[in-house]
Design a protein around this motif. Structure first.
Motif, PDB file in Angstrom:
ATOM      1  N   LEU A  38     -12.898  12.482 -22.565  1.00 16.43           N
ATOM      2  CA  LEU A  38     -12.250  12.476 -21.260  1.00 16.43           C
ATOM      3  C   LEU A  38     -10.734  12.613 -21.415  1.00 16.43           C
ATOM      4  O   LEU A  38     -10.087  13.319 -20.635  1.00 16.43           O
ATOM      5  CB  LEU A  38     -12.598  11.181 -20.517  1.00 16.43           C
ATOM      6  N   THR A  39     -10.180  11.981 -22.428  1.00 14.56           N
ATOM      7  CA  THR A  39      -8.750  12.096 -22.692  1.00 14.56           C
ATOM      8  C   THR A  39      -8.385  13.534 -23.058  1.00 14.56           C
ATOM      9  O   THR A  39      -7.385  14.078 -22.570  1.00 14.56           O
ATOM     10  CB  THR A  39      -8.332  11.141 -23.832  1.00 14.56           C
ATOM     11  N   LEU A  78     -17.453   8.104 -14.563  1.00 19.54           N
ATOM     12  CA  LEU A  78     -16.102   8.656 -14.552  1.00 19.54           C
ATOM     13  C   LEU A  78     -16.107  10.084 -15.091  1.00 19.54           C
ATOM     14  O   LEU A  78     -15.473  10.976 -14.520  1.00 19.54           O
ATOM     15  CB  LEU A  78     -15.163   7.772 -15.378  1.00 19.54           C
ATOM     16  N   ALA A  79     -16.843  10.303 -16.175  1.00 18.42           N
ATOM     17  CA  ALA A  79     -16.937  11.647 -16.755  1.00 18.42           C
ATOM     18  C   ALA A  79     -17.581  12.615 -15.763  1.00 18.42           C
ATOM     19  O   ALA A  79     -17.150  13.768 -15.636  1.00 18.42           O
ATOM     20  CB  ALA A  79     -17.726  11.608 -18.060  1.00 18.42           C
ATOM     21  N   PRO A  82     -16.902   8.937 -25.411  1.00 20.52           N
ATOM     22  CA  PRO A  82     -16.713   9.605 -24.107  1.00 20.52           C
ATOM     23  C   PRO A  82     -15.280   9.472 -23.586  1.00 20.52           C
ATOM     24  O   PRO A  82     -14.768  10.382 -22.943  1.00 20.52           O
ATOM     25  CB  PRO A  82     -17.696   8.887 -23.175  1.00 20.52           C
ATOM     26  N   LEU A  83     -14.634   8.349 -23.888  1.00 20.80           N
ATOM     27  CA  LEU A  83     -13.252   8.185 -23.444  1.00 20.80           C
ATOM     28  C   LEU A  83     -12.333   9.172 -24.161  1.00 20.80           C
ATOM     29  O   LEU A  83     -11.406   9.719 -23.559  1.00 20.80           O
ATOM     30  CB  LEU A  83     -12.774   6.755 -23.687  1.00 20.80           C
ATOM     31  N   ARG A  84     -12.594   9.416 -25.443  1.00 21.13           N
ATOM     32  CA  ARG A  84     -11.801  10.409 -26.170  1.00 21.13           C
ATOM     33  C   ARG A  84     -12.017  11.797 -25.577  1.00 21.13           C
ATOM     34  O   ARG A  84     -11.062  12.563 -25.409  1.00 21.13           O
ATOM     35  CB  ARG A  84     -12.184  10.406 -27.652  1.00 21.13           C
ATOM     36  N   ILE A 138     -18.653   3.723 -26.467  1.00 24.53           N
ATOM     37  CA  ILE A 138     -17.705   3.662 -25.353  1.00 24.53           C
ATOM     38  C   ILE A 138     -16.510   4.568 -25.623  1.00 24.53           C
ATOM     39  O   ILE A 138     -16.051   5.290 -24.744  1.00 24.53           O
ATOM     40  CB  ILE A 138     -17.238   2.200 -25.127  1.00 24.53           C
ATOM     41  N   ASP A 166     -23.478   4.483 -17.461  1.00 18.76           N
ATOM     42  CA  ASP A 166     -22.478   3.425 -17.357  1.00 18.76           C
ATOM     43  C   ASP A 166     -21.245   3.926 -16.603  1.00 18.76           C
ATOM     44  O   ASP A 166     -21.211   5.043 -16.110  1.00 18.76           O
ATOM     45  CB  ASP A 166     -22.097   2.896 -18.750  1.00 18.76           C
ATOM     46  N   GLU A 167     -20.235   3.074 -16.501  1.00 14.31           N
ATOM     47  CA  GLU A 167     -19.041   3.406 -15.737  1.00 14.31           C
ATOM     48  C   GLU A 167     -18.298   4.590 -16.342  1.00 14.31           C
ATOM     49  O   GLU A 167     -17.761   5.433 -15.624  1.00 14.31           O
ATOM     50  CB  GLU A 167     -18.090   2.184 -15.672  1.00 14.31           C
ATOM     51  N   VAL A 168     -18.248   4.657 -17.666  1.00 11.56           N
ATOM     52  CA  VAL A 168     -17.562   5.769 -18.326  1.00 11.56           C
ATOM     53  C   VAL A 168     -18.297   7.082 -18.025  1.00 11.56           C
ATOM     54  O   VAL A 168     -17.668   8.106 -17.768  1.00 11.56           O
ATOM     55  CB  VAL A 168     -17.463   5.522 -19.852  1.00 11.56           C
TER      56      VAL A 168
END
Length: 199
Positions: free
Chosen positions: A84-85, A111-112, A80-82, A77, A106-108
């Motif tokens: 995206l950041t 979002l990506a 991908p958030l990193r 999780i 998934d949701e992430v």
């Protein structure tokens, strides 16, 4: 056992564990005495201790396994958030290079995917704006060149018109033929300027 209740005592000895039991005996609600017996429960206590030890090891192994799985899932999780950041920071710093984000379901991941689409659209808009900017700069240069050319082209007729008009005003020549010539030059130069303006 003398208080009308069963009782037991645990004694730990060097070779194991001994339990002494005492039971009151009643017959038709009449107390007859106490039955006492002693039993060696060393094997049972050893077996229970082994079970508890196995249970502790199993609990620690399960905790470690759950921790590892949670760590892997968290990394799935967070990674991908990193990314995206990082991509968001680049976008905030006006660096519009495409950052490749791994798609997932998934949701992430969604979002990506939407972020990547937005980034591509911004790149497209920036390219269009740059192209329009180049066109505007080119048109501005052409306008300036045209203005300079028109100004240069108008200087001569304006100077002639001004000079001949001042000559007429000051009555430099008194004969009608010279005045008519001055007027013809003024009209001719005015027509030339009119033609340049219409182009």
């Amino acid at each position: 056992a003398f208080n009308n209740k069963a009782a037991y005592t645990i004694s730990h000895v060097s070779k194991g564990t001994i339990i002494k039991f005492a039971y009151p005996v009643y017959l038709h609600d009449e107390f007859y005495g106490v039955i006492r017996f002693t039993a060696d429960y060393s094997a049972l206590f050893t077996h229970n201790e082994q079970l508890l030890q196995h249970f502790r090891v199993l609990t620690m192994a399960l905790f470690f396994g759950v921790f590892c799985i949670a760590l892997l899932l968290t990394q799935q999780i967070i990674k991908p958030l990193r990314q995206l950041t990082i991509a968001t920071k680049q976008l905030a710093n006006r660096t519009f290079d495409n950052v490749i984000l791994k798609p997932s379901s998934d949701e992430v991941g969604q979002l990506a995917l939407q972020f990547s689409k937005m980034q591509k659209e911004i790149n497209t808009y920036i390219s269009q704006i740059e192209a329009e900017k180049e066109k505007v700069i080119k048109l501005e240069k052409e306008r300036l060149t045209l203005f300079q050319n028109v100004t240069h082209e108008l200087k001569t007729p304006i100077a002639l018109i001004q000079g001949y008009a001042e000559g007429l005003y000051d009555n430099i020549n008194e004969d009608q033929e010279s005045r008519n010539f001055y007027c013809e030059v003024i009209i001719d130069e005015a027509n030339k300027m009119n033609t340049m303006v219409k182009k």
